[in-house]
Design a protein around this motif. Structure first.
Motif, PDB file in Angstrom:
ATOM      1  N   LYS A 281       0.733  -1.137  -0.002  1.00 25.00           N
ATOM      2  CA  LYS A 281      -0.020  -0.054   0.069  1.00 25.00           C
ATOM      3  C   LYS A 281       0.825   1.271  -0.105  1.00 25.00           C
ATOM      4  O   LYS A 281       0.684   2.235  -0.370  1.00 25.00           O
ATOM      5  N   THR A 282       1.936   1.117   0.673  1.00 24.07           N
ATOM      6  CA  THR A 282       2.673   2.464   0.909  1.00 24.07           C
ATOM      7  C   THR A 282       4.213   2.125   0.508  1.00 24.07           C
ATOM      8  O   THR A 282       4.619   1.000   0.195  1.00 24.07           O
ATOM      9  N   LYS A 283       5.064   3.089   0.363  1.00 23.26           N
ATOM     10  CA  LYS A 283       6.404   2.987   0.003  1.00 23.26           C
ATOM     11  C   LYS A 283       7.430   2.112   1.137  1.00 23.26           C
ATOM     12  O   LYS A 283       7.003   1.958   2.113  1.00 23.26           O
ATOM     13  N   MET A 284       8.501   1.819   0.505  1.00 24.71           N
ATOM     14  CA  MET A 284       9.325   1.256   1.177  1.00 24.71           C
ATOM     15  C   MET A 284       9.757   1.742   2.666  1.00 24.71           C
ATOM     16  O   MET A 284       9.762   0.998   3.611  1.00 24.71           O
ATOM     17  N   PHE A 285       9.957   2.943   2.451  1.00 26.14           N
ATOM     18  CA  PHE A 285      10.759   3.739   3.706  1.00 26.14           C
ATOM     19  C   PHE A 285       9.861   5.063   4.199  1.00 26.14           C
ATOM     20  O   PHE A 285      10.474   5.686   4.861  1.00 26.14           O
ATOM     21  N   SER A 286       8.747   5.074   3.392  1.00 26.20           N
ATOM     22  CA  SER A 286       8.015   6.234   3.859  1.00 26.20           C
ATOM     23  C   SER A 286       6.257   5.775   3.850  1.00 26.20           C
ATOM     24  O   SER A 286       6.140   4.840   3.145  1.00 26.20           O
TER      25      SER A 286
END
Lengths: 485, 470
Positions: free
Chosen positions: B19-24
């Protein structure tokens, strides 16, 4: 002009609470003092308009906590939304963040008032604040002396009584060393105690934000509101909330104290050593035991620091490339020129030197020869400290080897500047908390600091010892010497 | 020319379906307006710090498991330092020393049986920005910056374009069926770089990296092109340096991008902003246990159910169909069910450009209609007549049949029709009694015609045989 800002935070709180004064009185006085002392060059950016506006707004709110309406200064490597954050570098000369560091959110929650962003070594790289693109700040005790660094502006503005509180950051002594030179109390908390989110990174595994204050109690009080686990910083630690002032005033009898032989060796000037020995005598008189011990590898700490901090810095500062924000070289002929010219013009010499050293250290085979080996020795230093803390409550020594030197002294040997931090860097290698407390004055009437190192997350205990010594010494730490401004 | 041996190693980047990015926490969405799925962390702003997306670690672990890798239980991230505008921090957070999985393999089918393609490692990292170049300037889309990726690196175990294609098809199938990635090469969620060399001896020659290949079949084309190009050079006694080329799908050839002067110096070091991550044995086993059913398992179930090999592959090609079909395993005749899904249902969906979930076909309706077809209560002709109603109306199958006035014929009525048919076709009845088995088929056809398809064929057969043998 009134002299409210000479009063303690607790007194100011009472006055605010009882409506005898308003926040704006404090803010106006702070800017009046900053204006009269602008030669000290403590600030890179003042937040006057916003601060006055906020002070006005606070008049409609209930005084709900100790720090309500109290002015504070912030080191210019901590991001403040809407307020220029330069890291004392040309490359960020016009950088206005669109987000707050987590500590700034915490300060805003308490309705403190940020008066401005303080001067520092460029990207916190230095130990005299002279690498600032905005010229060095001056020591309030003697205009011709350095403030120390890198949090030189924060130390000087608290020392000069322009602002009662400031935030600094400490990667290799940058809170404690200027605190020693300027005669204030500076705490570098345990690594992970305070969120680093929004602190422009120098060496991520060592950077830590901490409070810089006029006395021990206010330091502990300020740390109370800064710390805590932050979901935005995976290296911040989940610890039970605690009151760092809770042991202040307790007796120190029976405490076990260690002095590493290295900290009293001839790397320290005899004048500073004498002051330190007086403290040792005092502690013994008050029922503490003091042993002289060896801590393995601490003499290697500066070398390790140069390898690890420079390596990390070379990565952390790579993002300043003229593409997204900050200074960007105009009309480059190609991408290569955009990168090289932006960084060549945007960074100062010390920063470039450290990026180059760091890049070299991580290149090819060097990574194994230097970096991996340094990480191994770093573990060993940590273990040496852990061993000592099994037996002792505190490890102490002087914060600095000498008093503050002349601001005009040229330093031709770049490696010498690291030697200024020789006594404080081991703490960053291990991630331990370290505090500098004024312990007296040299013959030139310059303050020198006592360095108290505690075990991991034992800041409260350190404040107990610091506060006890502070009370015994009763030093006059106002550089204005009681004179009218 | 034939005495050259080709050696191929492949690196695949697959975007993880998070759903979301790797590091944010900004959204991981393909196809949104440029620079709307991004934040200060993705942009590499000063002072920002990475956080770790647990879902991405989970999907990375799944991928490592289906690739039969050993898992690095105590793993960390590293910084890979290089300057490029699509790399916002000028370092990429990746895994260098402790990739999540190592020493795995993928089995492919070759003419000589199964072949093991070894996986050197699979590691988790962040994607870069998308660069859009025009004549005067270059634009950056940060929507892709920080999207979680796994990079899967094989050993140089493939020896032909065909093997490379087979490996990629297999890998794609494994990742798709483990719900790790949607593996859409055309959207860039799966990208392949191939290292190709040719040699007359067992000693490997200079390798050439080919990037930017837009489809699995073009990987085959690119490798074949490289084989020929490199052999031609060696035949002319020419040598060349290690280099990176890109595949050009207009000319179906590879074009030189850059020659590798020296080994890349990425100045890797452990990412200090992210502490070590520990994957416990329990977590790994839990993940392994909960892996979605693999394509291989599905194949076996379908073949056992009697579905033709051709149709099984068609089903596996279409994950949605396979998942739908799996809901009915053990409940209905899968052959009929798959015929419907691949036939009339697929045709309907194609015609109206719809997805199965957009129709009114409920699991209950599907189950009923397959059972009716199976028992002979309705036949496929009737199904064709009522499919639009099934897909578009809320009504049950029984209600739809009633609306169409399709009801199963009563036994009396059926016997009357059979009698009539037998009386009007005495020749065929005679033939049957003389041992001509085909005659019964003709009679069946006549009866079905008379009943207008409303009779249950199973019942018709029984009754007919009964009456003929009287």
């Amino acid at each position: 002009m009134s002299k409210y800002l000479d009063k303690s935070i607790e007194e100011l709180h009472k006055l605010l609470k009882s409506k005898k004064i308003k926040p704006i009185d404090l803010v106006e006085e702070a800017f009046d003092r900053i204006e009269k002392n602008k030669d000290l060059n403590c600030f890179i950016t003042l937040n006057k308009e916003e601060a006055l506006k906020k002070a006005k707004e606070l008049e409609n709110l209930e005084v709900d906590n100790l720090f309500f309406g109290i002015p504070i200064a912030i080191k210019d490597n901590i991001c403040t939304e809407g307020l220029r954050t330069t890291c004392a570098s040309k490359i960020l000369e016009n950088f206005v963040p669109i987000y707050n560091a987590t500590v700034i959110d915490k300060i805003n929650e308490k309705h403190m008032i940020i008066v401005g962003k303080t001067n520092m070594d460029e990207f916190a790289m230095g130990s005299c604040s002279k690498t600032s693109y905005f010229k060095a700040p001056h020591n309030p005790w003697n205009f011709d002396k350095i403030t120390g660094g890198s949090s030189g502006g924060s130390a000087a503005c608290v020392s000069g009584r322009l602002v009662p509180l400031a935030l600094g950051s400490d990667t290799g002594g940058s809170i404690r060393q200027p605190s020693s030179h300027c005669g204030i109390v500076g705490m570098k908390p345990t690594y992970g105690r305070v969120s680093r989110y929004g602190l422009v990174a120098f060496a991520s595994s060592m950077d830590q934000i901490g409070p810089m204050t006029r006395n021990v109690l206010e330091n502990a009080e300020l740390l109370n509101i800064l710390c805590g686990k932050d979901p935005k910083d995976l290296t911040s630690t989940d610890k039970k909330e605690e009151d760092f002032t809770r042991f202040i005033g307790e007796n120190i009898k029976g405490m076990k104290i260690a002095v590493p032989n290295y900290f009293v060796s001839d790397i320290v000037s005899s004048e500073v050593r004498d002051k330190f020995n007086e403290i040792v005598k005092l502690l013994k008189d008050k029922g503490c035991s003091v042993d002289y011990i060896d801590i393995d590898y601490i003499e290697n700490a500066v070398t390790l620091y140069q390898i690890l901090a420079m390596g990390e810095a070379s990565g952390n500062l790579a993002r300043f490339d003229g593409v997204k924000y900050g200074y960007s070289y105009e009309n480059p002929k190609d991408l290569e020129e955009l990168y090289t010219k932006t960084r060549q013009i945007g960074f100062g010499d010390e920063v470039k030197r450290r990026i180059m050293v760091g890049s070299y250290i991580l290149s090819g085979e060097n990574a194994n020869v230097y970096y991996d080996k340094a990480m191994g020795v770093r573990d060993d230093i940590k273990k040496s400290f852990e061993k000592a803390f099994k037996k002792y409550d505190f490890i102490i020594g002087p914060t600095t080897t000498t008093e503050a030197y002349d601001i005009n002294e040229e330093f031709n040997d770049p490696s010498k500047s690291f030697l200024d931090d020789i006594l404080v860097i081991p703490v960053n290698m291990a991630g331990l908390p370290g505090l500098s407390l004024p312990m007296g004055f040299t013959n030139n009437h310059l303050p020198v600091g006592l360095h108290i190192i505690g075990n991991f997350f034992e800041e409260a205990k350190m404040y107990k010892l610091a506060s006890f010594i502070e009370k015994e010494l009763k030093l006059n730490l106002d550089p204005r010497g009681g004179k009218d401004e | 020319m034939n005495n050259y041996k080709t050696t191929v190693g492949i690196e695949v980047h697959a975007e993880l379906k998070t759903k979301t990015k790797m590091f944010s926490n900004s959204a991981n969405h393909y196809g949104k307006m440029a620079n709307t799925c991004t934040n200060v962390i993705d942009l590499g702003y000063p002072g920002t710090l990475p956080t770790v997306n647990e879902e991405a670690i989970h999907l990375g672990l799944r991928a490592a498991l289906v690739l039969n890798c050993k898992i690095n239980k105590h793993m960390h991230f590293d910084r890979k330092n290089y300057f490029y505008p699509d790399n916002p921090k000028n370092y990429q957070i990746t895994q260098n020393r402790t990739p999540i999985g190592v020493d795995g393999y993928v089995l492919i089918d070759t003419e000589n049986g199964k072949k093991k393609i070894r996986i050197h490692d699979i590691h988790i990292e962040e994607d870069t920005c998308k660069s859009i170049h025009s004549d005067k300037s270059s634009l950056l889309d940060f929507n892709r910056a920080g999207v979680p990726l796994v990079e899967i690196v094989t050993e140089a175990d493939m020896n032909s374009a065909e093997e490379a294609v087979k490996y990629l098809e297999k890998l794609r199938e494994l990742l798709l069926y483990a719900d790790v990635s949607d593996c859409k090469i055309e959207e860039g969620s799966m990208r392949c770089d191939c290292n190709v060399s040719v040699s007359k001896t067992d000693k490997l020659n200079t390798k050439v990296e080919v990037k930017n290949i837009g489809s699995i079949s073009n990987v085959g084309v690119a490798i074949k092109y490289e084989e020929e190009r490199q052999i031609a050079l060696y035949e002319k006694n020419e040598t060349f340096k290690e280099q990176t080329r890109r595949f050009d799908d207009k000319t179906m050839s590879t074009i030189l991008m850059r020659v590798k002067e020296t080994g890349n110096d990425y100045r890797y070091f452990p990412e200090p902003d992210i502490p070590f991550i520990d994957l416990t044995d329990e977590y790994i086993e839990e993940t392994r246990k909960n892996l979605p059913m693999s394509a291989e398992e599905r194949r076996n179930i379908y073949l056992d159910a009697g579905i033709s090999k051709v149709n099984v592959e068609k089903i596996i090609q279409n994950r949605t169909v396979s998942d739908y079909l799996n809901k009915f395993i053990g409940k209905i005749n899968l052959v009929i069910a798959s015929n419907l899904l691949l036939g009339d249902v697929a045709a309907y969906l194609n015609k109206y450009e719809m997805k199965l979930e957009d129709t009114k076909l409920t699991d209950e309706k599907f189950e009923t209609v397959v059972k009716y077809l199976d028992s002979g209560k309705i036949n496929s002709k009737i199904f064709k007549d009522i499919i639009e109603d099934i897909m578009e109306n809320e009504e049950s199958i029984d209600e739809i049949l009633e609306n169409h006035n399709i009801k199963e014929m009563g036994e009396d009525e059926l016997i009357e029709i059979i009698n009539n048919v037998l009386e009007n076709n005495t020749k065929s009845v005679e033939d049957y009694k003389n041992g001509n088995e085909r005659a019964i088929k003709f009679l069946m056809g006549q009866i079905m015609k008379e009943t207008k398809g409303n009779a249950n064929p199973v019942l018709v057969t029984t009754k007919l045989e009964e009456m003929l043998n009287k």
